[in-house]
Scaffold this active site. Structure first.
Site, PDB file in Angstrom:
ATOM      1  N   ASP A  20       0.883  -1.173   0.000  1.00  0.00           N
ATOM      2  CA  ASP A  20       0.000   0.000   0.000  1.00  0.00           C
ATOM      3  C   ASP A  20       0.915   1.216   0.000  1.00  0.00           C
ATOM      4  O   ASP A  20       1.536   1.529   1.012  1.00  0.00           O
ATOM      5  CB  ASP A  20      -0.886  -0.044   1.259  1.00  0.00           C
ATOM      6  CG  ASP A  20      -1.638   1.260   1.506  1.00  0.00           C
ATOM      7  OD1 ASP A  20      -1.656   2.136   0.611  1.00  0.00           O
ATOM      8  OD2 ASP A  20      -2.210   1.403   2.603  1.00  0.00           O
ATOM      9  N   LYS A  83       2.395  11.341  -3.404  1.00  0.00           N
ATOM     10  CA  LYS A  83       1.379  10.638  -4.189  1.00  0.00           C
ATOM     11  C   LYS A  83       0.490  11.605  -4.973  1.00  0.00           C
ATOM     12  O   LYS A  83      -0.007  11.283  -6.042  1.00  0.00           O
ATOM     13  CB  LYS A  83       0.538   9.795  -3.239  1.00  0.00           C
ATOM     14  CG  LYS A  83      -0.380   8.791  -3.897  1.00  0.00           C
ATOM     15  CD  LYS A  83      -0.920   7.864  -2.823  1.00  0.00           C
ATOM     16  CE  LYS A  83      -1.968   6.910  -3.350  1.00  0.00           C
ATOM     17  NZ  LYS A  83      -2.436   6.002  -2.291  1.00  0.00           N
ATOM     18  N   GLU A 183      -7.504   0.478  -4.243  1.00  0.00           N
ATOM     19  CA  GLU A 183      -7.465   0.388  -2.780  1.00  0.00           C
ATOM     20  C   GLU A 183      -8.780  -0.156  -2.192  1.00  0.00           C
ATOM     21  O   GLU A 183      -8.738  -1.044  -1.330  1.00  0.00           O
ATOM     22  CB  GLU A 183      -7.101   1.746  -2.181  1.00  0.00           C
ATOM     23  CG  GLU A 183      -5.621   2.065  -2.404  1.00  0.00           C
ATOM     24  CD  GLU A 183      -5.257   3.535  -2.268  1.00  0.00           C
ATOM     25  OE1 GLU A 183      -6.085   4.319  -1.770  1.00  0.00           O
ATOM     26  OE2 GLU A 183      -4.133   3.893  -2.665  1.00  0.00           O
ATOM     27  N   ASP A 205     -12.893   5.527   3.054  1.00  0.00           N
ATOM     28  CA  ASP A 205     -11.451   5.583   3.323  1.00  0.00           C
ATOM     29  C   ASP A 205     -11.035   6.996   3.728  1.00  0.00           C
ATOM     30  O   ASP A 205     -10.930   7.892   2.893  1.00  0.00           O
ATOM     31  CB  ASP A 205     -10.694   5.128   2.061  1.00  0.00           C
ATOM     32  CG  ASP A 205      -9.178   5.160   2.238  1.00  0.00           C
ATOM     33  OD1 ASP A 205      -8.680   5.707   3.244  1.00  0.00           O
ATOM     34  OD2 ASP A 205      -8.477   4.630   1.347  1.00  0.00           O
TER      35      ASP A 205
HETATM   36  P1  ADP Z   1      -2.914   7.331   4.125  1.00  0.00           P
HETATM   37  O1  ADP Z   1      -3.892   6.358   3.554  1.00  0.00           O
HETATM   38  O2  ADP Z   1      -3.264   8.759   3.859  1.00  0.00           O
HETATM   39  O3  ADP Z   1      -1.504   7.038   3.791  1.00  0.00           O
HETATM   40  P2  ADP Z   1      -3.392   6.244   6.845  1.00  0.00           P
HETATM   41  O4  ADP Z   1      -4.516   5.365   6.489  1.00  0.00           O
HETATM   42  O5  ADP Z   1      -2.158   5.600   7.361  1.00  0.00           O
HETATM   43  O6  ADP Z   1      -2.991   7.271   5.703  1.00  0.00           O
HETATM   44  O7  ADP Z   1      -3.946   7.281   7.935  1.00  0.00           O
HETATM   45  C1  ADP Z   1      -3.125   8.219   8.548  1.00  0.00           C
HETATM   46  C2  ADP Z   1      -3.962   9.096   9.429  1.00  0.00           C
HETATM   47  O8  ADP Z   1      -4.606   8.300  10.427  1.00  0.00           O
HETATM   48  C3  ADP Z   1      -3.168  10.146  10.164  1.00  0.00           C
HETATM   49  O9  ADP Z   1      -3.828  11.391  10.062  1.00  0.00           O
HETATM   50  C4  ADP Z   1      -3.198   9.657  11.599  1.00  0.00           C
HETATM   51  O10 ADP Z   1      -3.146  10.736  12.526  1.00  0.00           O
HETATM   52  C5  ADP Z   1      -4.526   8.977  11.661  1.00  0.00           C
HETATM   53  N1  ADP Z   1      -4.615   8.002  12.757  1.00  0.00           N
HETATM   54  C6  ADP Z   1      -3.816   6.931  12.990  1.00  0.00           C
HETATM   55  N2  ADP Z   1      -4.193   6.289  14.114  1.00  0.00           N
HETATM   56  C7  ADP Z   1      -5.262   6.973  14.610  1.00  0.00           C
HETATM   57  C8  ADP Z   1      -6.102   6.825  15.768  1.00  0.00           C
HETATM   58  N3  ADP Z   1      -5.905   5.832  16.646  1.00  0.00           N
HETATM   59  N4  ADP Z   1      -7.106   7.729  15.956  1.00  0.00           N
HETATM   60  C9  ADP Z   1      -7.288   8.733  15.089  1.00  0.00           C
HETATM   61  N5  ADP Z   1      -6.535   8.929  13.993  1.00  0.00           N
HETATM   62  C10 ADP Z   1      -5.532   8.065  13.750  1.00  0.00           C
HETATM   63 MG    MG Z   2      -4.538   4.848   2.483  1.00  0.00          MG
END
Ligand code: ADP
Ligand code: MG
Length: 622
Positions: A20, A83, A183, A205
């Site tokens: 991913d 990205k 995704e 998402d």
């Molecule tokens: P992306 O798909 O954009 O790469 P992710 O799916 O990894 O990102 O999500 C990242 C986001 O999730 C960040 O903004 C992070 O602060 C938030 N995040 C991660 N864990 C938690 C949590 N336990 N509660 C709230 N937000 C969270």
């Molecule tokens: Mg993502």
């Protein structure tokens, strides 16, 4: 001297990894032991921030976890959110460019290029740096047999140019792309939804900086995207910014406009905001704490989940507007949706989950970590491509949180619900009264805040703690759940190495219905539980303060005036009476009152300690 060339003969083809490549975080997964698993080296959570730091002296760029700290010191050397630029021309992304500190231009192929410390980089090359790091992490977890073949994921809305750019990035990283999948499809695969004969799936998402919602149709295991929409500038970062604004407004008078504009300061504000936000996903209250020693900034504020929810409301509402749009694009109603899948770290926010559940009128899938499902699904696809089959997915997770009873009867959760097994976690505890030589541990299972409302799995006692003042001994308690679901809890006192241990089978004698009703009760009683827990903690606090105040009260009395003594007596009496109260606000008042009334007593004792230190005498001798 000649070296013999070693050829490792291996009949089995190497597994196909699932990657991913996210805007905020990237992850890699692989099919192992009958299920997809995120690859995480020891002590690493497997999340690789999709960020690169370029040191000024043109050393090697740094990728991943370390970048976030670098960004605190040198925000201008960091590249985030690459990205967004994949497969796009300069004019497509005019608005995004302000977020990158390096100058951008377009090369003869119409591709964007960034001039980073004198070298030109395309987004593909930057993404390749991240993918190399991802592959590196995967290699660290697997000693042998890890190939270069991958399935990589892209948002459903990516056009051909963006997909090609992703393919190129992988090629530049030396990886072989077996397939690019969407995704939302990957997320559905992770949940085994391809096993449905036919149905409609909504995938919600919410990541770090983007929001996507997709409606998928499934027919005989084949996914079709019926609609996809979203907001490329809405994500967890916005929730952080909303919190950071609170701190900014509180601090502006103290630090002044100039510091407030400083990008390192803003970065510190946002990082702390993110920590607070994550805390609020698991607790009803969290601390927002910022300490910047260089500029002697110290900031502390308690944030209630309800306050945060108030701030998040408009952001969540915006995602629902997109959901409405997606449904109408697909020509469907919310009631036509058979399954709802949550993706992205930000869907861990309870208010987000609730809003989605309410909107679609059904419980979303949450059995897997939402920030891992895309990589897991890509690994499922990899497994299928390499000729593997699978039965219905086994989802091995801890179904109810495991923890310890605290002194006041609360619960300290050590392993939270839904952690994939095997897993482990360690917490440190200490004694509550002076010279305590043993600690009794009660292992608790459940989601409620008070131990009495949860299930008790067992008790054990750690003995042989050397006599010390309360709070000094350090006892590490380790919870470990093995692949068979067996829990072992080990307590170890650090100075003597004394240990005690218990082993239990947490799910023994629990039916699915019982688990379900325990979970439901935890939602139904959330506020009551929180109040009870706060009351219990306050009662312990009050008892401790009364004990400490009385310890040297008699000796200090001659130095106190009548009025103060009456004041203290009254506060301590209220403290004794509070032992039977269950009203957190009342208890808080009693506690604050003891703190206020005993201030002069504390001053006298401090004075005495200072004098005795100088005279070489102990307090008792004075
Ligand atoms: P992306 O798909 O954009 O790469 P992710 O799916 O990894 O990102 O999500 C990242 C986001 O999730 C960040 O903004 C992070 O602060 C938030 N995040 C991660 N864990 C938690 C949590 N336990 N509660 C709230 N937000 C969270
Ligand atoms: Mg993502």
């Amino acid at each position: 001297m000649a070296f013999i060339e070693l050829n490792v003969l291996n009949n089995e083809p190497s597994p196909i990894l699932g990657i991913d490549l996210g805007t905020t975080n990237s992850l890699v997964a692989m099919w192992k032991d009958g299920r997809p698993q995120i690859l995480k080296p020891e002590g690493h959570d497997g999340h690789i921030p999709s960020a690169i730091y370029f040191p000024e002296n043109a050393e090697q760029p740094i990728v991943g976890q370390a970048v976030r700290e670098r960004a605190l010191v040198d925000p201008t050397g960091t590249v985030f959110s690459i990205k967004r630029f994949m497969g796009r021309g300069l004019k497509d992304v005019a608005e995004e460019l302000s977020s990158v500190q390096f100058p951008a231009s377009e090369n003869e192929n119409g591709q964007i290029e960034f001039d980073i410390r004198g070298r030109m980089y395309t987004p593909q090359e930057l993404s390749a740096l991240i993918l190399m790091r991802v592959h590196d992490i995967a290699c660290k977890t697997q000693l042998a047999g890890l190939g270069r073949r991958i399935v990589i994921t892209v948002p459903a809305y990516f056009d051909d140019a963006q997909r090609q750019a992703t393919r190129d990035a992988a090629r530049l990283a030396g990886l072989e792309v077996e397939r690019i999948i969407n995704e939302p499809t990957a997320a559905s695969l992770a949940f085994g939804l391809d096993q449905m004969k036919s149905g409609t799936i909504a995938v919600y998402d919410l990541g770090g900086g983007t929001f996507d919602v997709s409606i998928l149709a499934i027919d005989d295991g084949v996914f079709r995207v019926l609609a996809t929409t979203g907001d490329t500038h809405l994500g967890g970062d916005d929730f952080d910014r909303a919190l950071a604004k609170l701190a900014h407004d509180d601090l502006i008078d103290q630090v002044g406009e100039e510091t407030a504009q400083d990008s390192a300061f803003q970065q510190a504000l946002r990082l702390s905001a993110e920590r607070t936000k994550i805390g609020l996903s698991g607790h009803l209250e969290a601390e927002y704490r910022i300490v910047i020693p260089e500029s002697s900034i110290r900031y502390h504020r308690e944030i209630k989940r309800s306050e945060f929810e108030e701030l998040s409301k408009p952001l969540i509402e915006r995602t629902l507007v997109s959901c409405r749009q997606a449904l109408s694009d697909a020509g469907l109603e919310a009631t036509d949706i058979d399954e709802v899948v949550l993706v992205g770290g930000s869907t861990r926010i309870p208010a987000v989950r609730e809003a989605v559940e309410q909107f679609f009128g059904r419980k979303p899938h949450t059995e897997l970590n939402p920030d891992e499902v895309v990589a897991l699904g890509a690994a499922v696809q990899g497994h299928i491509l390499s000729g593997g089959t699978r039965d219905i997915l086994l989802m091995d997770v801890v179904s109810l949180s495991l923890g310890l009873e605290t002194v006041g009867g609360g619960v300290d959760k050590v392993i939270v619900r839904n952690s994939p097994i095997p897993c482990q976690a360690t917490e440190t505890y200490t004694t509550n009264v002076d010279n305590q030589t043993g600690i009794k541990f009660t292992v608790i299972q459940g989601e409620r805040e008070l131990a009495g409302d949860c299930r008790t799995l067992g008790n054990f006692e750690l003995k042989g703690i050397p006599p010390m003042p309360a709070g000094l001994p350090r006892v590490a308690v380790r919870f470990q759940v093995d692949a068979n679901g067996m829990l072992s809890v080990t307590a170890k006192e650090q100075s003597t190495g004394q240990t005690a241990r218990i082993e239990v089978k947490p799910m023994h004698g629990l039916t699915d219905e019982e688990v379900e009703s325990m979970l439901k009760a935890s939602y139904d009683f959330a506020q009551d539980d929180f109040d009870n827990r706060r009351a219990a903690d306050l009662r312990v606090d009050i008892a401790r303060m009364c004990r400490a105040s009385r310890a040297h009260y008699e000796e200090a009395k001659p130095a106190l005036d009548r009025e103060t003594i009456e004041d203290i007596d009254e506060a301590l009496k209220a403290g004794d009476e509070a032992a039977s109260s269950n009203l957190p606000d009342e208890l808080q008042k009693v506690r604050d009152e003891i703190e206020r009334a005993t201030l002069p007593l504390a001053a006298v004792l401090m004075d005495a300690v200072a004098k005795s230190a100088m005279a070489g005498k102990t307090l008792d001798e004075l």
